[in-house]
Design an enzyme around this catalytic site. Structure first.
Site, PDB file in Angstrom:
ATOM      1  N   THR A 237      94.784  34.011  77.035  1.00 43.24           N
ATOM      2  CA  THR A 237      94.501  32.697  77.614  1.00 43.24           C
ATOM      3  C   THR A 237      95.257  31.605  76.874  1.00 43.24           C
ATOM      4  OG1 THR A 237      92.305  33.481  78.207  1.00 43.24           O
ATOM      5  CG2 THR A 237      92.645  31.112  78.257  1.00 43.24           C
ATOM      6  N   ASP A 238      95.278  31.669  75.565  1.00 37.78           N
ATOM      7  CA  ASP A 238      95.996  30.670  74.775  1.00 37.78           C
ATOM      8  C   ASP A 238      97.504  30.841  74.947  1.00 37.78           C
ATOM      9  OD1 ASP A 238      95.573  28.443  73.210  1.00 37.78           O
ATOM     10  OD2 ASP A 238      95.922  29.529  71.336  1.00 37.78           O
ATOM     11  N   GLY A 239      97.958  32.060  75.156  1.00 44.91           N
ATOM     12  CA  GLY A 239      99.388  32.285  75.390  1.00 44.91           C
ATOM     13  C   GLY A 239      99.881  31.622  76.654  1.00 44.91           C
TER      14      GLY A 239
ATOM     15  N   ALA B 221      91.203  35.832  74.388  1.00 43.03           N
ATOM     16  CA  ALA B 221      91.507  34.492  73.890  1.00 43.03           C
ATOM     17  C   ALA B 221      93.001  34.334  73.623  1.00 43.03           C
ATOM     18  CB  ALA B 221      90.708  34.207  72.623  1.00 43.03           C
TER      19      ALA B 221
ATOM     20  N   ILE C 191     100.428  28.018  75.802  1.00 43.55           N
ATOM     21  CA  ILE C 191     101.622  27.820  74.977  1.00 43.55           C
ATOM     22  C   ILE C 191     102.888  27.938  75.814  1.00 43.55           C
ATOM     23  CG2 ILE C 191     102.955  28.844  73.081  1.00 43.55           C
ATOM     24  CD1 ILE C 191     100.240  29.464  71.758  1.00 43.55           C
TER      25      ILE C 191
END
Length: 80
Positions: A58-60, A55, A63
């Site tokens: 994936t979120d990085g 997660a 961003i």
């Protein structure tokens, strides 16, 4: 239309596609995490560690795409 007129469209697509992909990816991984913990409750610690790692990666990516899009929106590196 020159390149400057299309820049807001490109930035919005860059941020939007990255956000959509990140949300879909985290949703799929989250559902598989819940399925895995329901099947093998003794592996919760291992699966939870891997879930948060995936997660975060994936979120990085989202961003980073947002940062690049906002950089293009404010400084416009394509203008001569």
């Amino acid at each position: 239309m020159n390149g400057f007129d299309l820049l807001p469209l490109g930035v919005s697509l860059l941020i939007g596609v990255a956000a959509f992909g990140s949300c879909i990816g985290i949703g799929i991984v989250g559902s598989k995490f819940l399925e895995g913990t329901a099947r093998q409750p003794e592996l919760v610690d291992t699966l939870q560690t891997k879930f948060f790692l995936i997660a975060g990666v994936t979120d990085g990516a989202f961003i980073i795409a947002t940062g690049i899009g906002l950089w293009f929106a404010t400084s416009n590196p394509f203008r001569g």
